[in-house]
Design an enzyme around this catalytic site. Structure first.
Site, PDB file in Angstrom:
ATOM      1  N   GLY A 239       5.665  -1.416   3.544  1.00 19.23           N
ATOM      2  CA  GLY A 239       6.520  -0.719   2.601  1.00 19.23           C
ATOM      3  C   GLY A 239       6.565  -1.227   1.184  1.00 19.23           C
ATOM      4  N   ARG A 276      -0.347  -0.114   1.677  1.00 19.04           N
ATOM      5  CA  ARG A 276      -0.564   0.170   0.258  1.00 19.04           C
ATOM      6  C   ARG A 276      -0.736  -1.082  -0.606  1.00 19.04           C
ATOM      7  NH1 ARG A 276       1.857   4.818  -1.992  1.00 19.04           N
ATOM      8  NH2 ARG A 276       3.265   4.718  -0.209  1.00 19.04           N
ATOM      9  N   CYS A 343      -7.330  26.660  -5.296  1.00 16.72           N
ATOM     10  CA  CYS A 343      -6.475  27.761  -5.720  1.00 16.72           C
ATOM     11  C   CYS A 343      -5.028  27.537  -5.303  1.00 16.72           C
ATOM     12  CB  CYS A 343      -6.998  29.074  -5.153  1.00 16.72           C
ATOM     13  SG  CYS A 343      -6.026  30.476  -5.677  1.00 16.72           S
ATOM     14  N   TYR A 372      -3.959   5.647   1.065  1.00 19.43           N
ATOM     15  CA  TYR A 372      -3.501   7.036   1.187  1.00 19.43           C
ATOM     16  C   TYR A 372      -4.274   7.980   0.259  1.00 19.43           C
ATOM     17  CZ  TYR A 372       0.079   4.324   3.482  1.00 19.43           C
ATOM     18  OH  TYR A 372       0.726   3.433   4.295  1.00 19.43           O
TER      19      TYR A 372
HETATM   20  N1  LLP Z   1       4.049   0.346   9.328  1.00 18.31           N
HETATM   21  C1  LLP Z   1       4.422   1.581   9.711  1.00 18.31           C
HETATM   22  C2  LLP Z   1       5.043   1.767  11.020  1.00 18.31           C
HETATM   23  C3  LLP Z   1       4.223   2.668   8.850  1.00 18.31           C
HETATM   24  O1  LLP Z   1       4.608   3.878   9.236  1.00 18.31           O
HETATM   25  C4  LLP Z   1       3.621   2.457   7.591  1.00 18.31           C
HETATM   26  C5  LLP Z   1       3.417   3.571   6.672  1.00 18.31           C
HETATM   27  C6  LLP Z   1       3.234   1.144   7.262  1.00 18.31           C
HETATM   28  C7  LLP Z   1       3.461   0.129   8.135  1.00 18.31           C
HETATM   29  C8  LLP Z   1       2.562   0.826   5.956  1.00 18.31           C
HETATM   30  O2  LLP Z   1       3.378   1.075   4.870  1.00 18.31           O
HETATM   31  P1  LLP Z   1       2.927   0.644   3.391  1.00 18.31           P
HETATM   32  O3  LLP Z   1       2.876  -0.858   3.335  1.00 18.31           O
HETATM   33  O4  LLP Z   1       1.591   1.255   3.138  1.00 18.31           O
HETATM   34  O5  LLP Z   1       3.966   1.221   2.531  1.00 18.31           O
HETATM   35  N2  LLP Z   1       1.119   8.871   2.618  1.00 18.31           N
HETATM   36  C9  LLP Z   1       2.181   8.191   1.915  1.00 18.31           C
HETATM   37  C10 LLP Z   1       2.586   6.900   2.575  1.00 18.31           C
HETATM   38  C11 LLP Z   1       3.030   7.050   4.008  1.00 18.31           C
HETATM   39  C12 LLP Z   1       3.365   5.753   4.670  1.00 18.31           C
HETATM   40  C13 LLP Z   1       3.626   5.952   6.105  1.00 18.31           C
HETATM   41  N3  LLP Z   1       3.876   4.751   6.856  1.00 18.31           N
HETATM   42  C14 LLP Z   1       1.791   8.000   0.471  1.00 18.31           C
HETATM   43  O6  LLP Z   1       0.687   8.423   0.079  1.00 18.31           O
HETATM   44  O7  LLP Z   1       2.556   7.476  -0.308  1.00 18.31           O
END
Ligand code: LLP
Length: 413
Positions: A239, A276, A343, A372
């Site tokens: 996150g 991310r 489109c 992503y």
């Molecule tokens: N762990 C779980 C259970 C998750 O669902 C996620 C992301 C992560 C870890 C990794 O989170 P991060 O460190 O990447 O924030 N498509 C969206 C982001 C969706 C994230 C979903 N879950 C975007 O492009 O911003």
């Protein structure tokens, strides 16, 4: 020359000229800097040094094999959200004991494959899922290592589409429901209850929600342990956000410090699931301008050969990504809307952006798309998935070739 920077007015990745790569592979393509991924992984690793921990890279952010292997070589473990991601991890050389399996809706077929593998943990979402995992484990003569995903009702303060820690969101079980569910899970013969899990959202730009959620999870862990149910780990999810627009966000070291403090006296191993924050700044999408149009009233549209099919984030979340020319010159900057070829009016990468007097054939780079980006690309409009390139040191290679129409039609009669 680490990351993306200009050298003689040409955008480079770790010193490799991206105009040269574009000539060789065509556009659009994703380019990743191995150096940036290594640097970010090591920053997090350094920040967590001294506490027992495991960094489970969230594969959903980018699961191109070359990136998964790079992270494996650095010592990462993985978080998988489908059996497909588990298969990718296994093929990239991961052991089952390095994989945690998360996901709000694990299909029976997925659990049937996953349980006998002996994963590090299946992060269960509900009492029903724990029951199903127990049944499969007993039938296959194993004991599944499980954790429970807890929803702490904490607002991640991020875009509502990617905030997951509020009661109204579909994820996990509520904090006050957790204890009886854990007691029951600990009694099931097919389960070994090993940890607690939470993930409250993505692209968080302050640490406060994360530390609040972890503090609640840690308090629950204390209660569970006091009841005589031993735990091995606390999985605090991912996150941490990145800065897409140059404004300040906490870095990986600050994140690591906050996470350590919130879990300090527990004596449990810590799992983090960053996606991310490890890969987003390592990627750029390189596209060509295919048209420039002036509409009465003054809007100038710069149309690219990449759009929402290659990078969905702007259309889906209104996400901001910097857009830069690949070759800088002394042309006067012009204000324009940078759009894709699909489109749909949501197929827009940015409005009121400045590019040096744009012309057909110019190359542009859409920045911070290493997470992503490619994973959310689609074949809408029968557009082939773009090529992906990795730069490592002063060498570059295609790590995923561009899809061809034959690839798209291969599954059809
Ligand atoms: N762990 C779980 C259970 C998750 O669902 C996620 C992301 C992560 C870890 C990794 O989170 P991060 O460190 O990447 O924030 N498509 C969206 C982001 C969706 C994230 C979903 N879950 C975007 O492009 O911003």
């Amino acid at each position: 020359m680490a990351g993306f920077s200009y050298l003689d007015d040409v955008l480079t990745s770790d010193g490799v000229r991206l105009d040269t790569v574009a000539t060789a592979v065509g556009t659009p393509f994703y380019v990743y800097s191995a150096h940036v991924i290594r640097q970010r992984f090591r920053d997090l690793e350094t920040g967590l040094a001294g506490v027992p921990h495991a960094i489970h890279y969230a594969l959903k952010a980018n699961s191109t094999l070359a990136i998964v292997r790079l992270l494996r070589d650095l010592g990462a473990d993985v978080d998988a959200n489908s059996i497909g991601e588990i298969d990718v991890a296994l093929r990239a050389g991961y052991q089952a004991g390095q994989i945690v399996f998360t996901g709000v809706g694990k299909a029976p077929s997925e659990l049937a494959r996953a349980v006998p593998l002996g994963l590090k943990a299946i992060n269960a979402e509900s009492p029903g899922e724990l029951e199903r995992i127990d049944a499969i484990a007993r039938a296959s003569g194993t004991r599944a290592r499980v954790a429970l995903r807890v929803n702490p009702d904490v607002d991640a303060g991020s875009h509502p589409h990617i905030s997951t820690g509020l009661r109204r969101n579909k994820f996990g079980v509520a904090l006050e429901q957790a204890l009886p569910i854990i007691r029951e899970a600990a009694r099931r013969p097919g389960l070994r209850f090993v940890g607690l899990h939470t993930h409250i959202g993505s692209q968080m730009t302050t640490l406060e929600p994360i530390t609040r959620a972890i503090t609640l999870l840690a308090a629950l862990a204390r209660t569970v342990i006091a009841e005589g149910i031993p735990l091995e780990h606390l999985d605090v999810g991912g996150g941490l956000g990145i800065s897409y627009d140059g404004s300040g966000t906490p870095d990986l070291q600050a994140y690591a410090t906050a996470v350590r403090h919130a879990t300090a006296d527990l004596g449990l191993s810590l799992i983090v699931e960053p996606g991310r924050s490890l890969t987003a700044p390592a990627g750029a999408l390189i596209a060509s301008i295919v048209d420039v149009k002036h509409h009465p009233g003054g809007r100038r549209f710069v149309v690219l050969d990449a759009g929402m099919t290659e990078l969905l984030r702007p259309a889906l979340y209104g996400a901001f990504h910097r857009i830069q020319p690949v070759v800088r010159d002394d042309r006067a900057p012009a204000t324009c809307d940078v759009v894709g070829p699909v489109c749909e009016s949501s197929d827009t990468f940015g409005t009121d952006r400045q590019l040096p007097d744009p012309r057909v054939g110019d190359l542009v780079a859409v920045m911070d798309v290493g997470a992503y980006g490619a994973v959310m690309a689609s074949n809408y409009n029968r557009r082939p998935l773009p090529a992906e390139v990795m730069v490592d040191g002063d060498a570059w290679r295609v790590v995923r070739r561009r899809q061809r129409i034959d690839d798209l039609l291969a599954l059809e009669e």
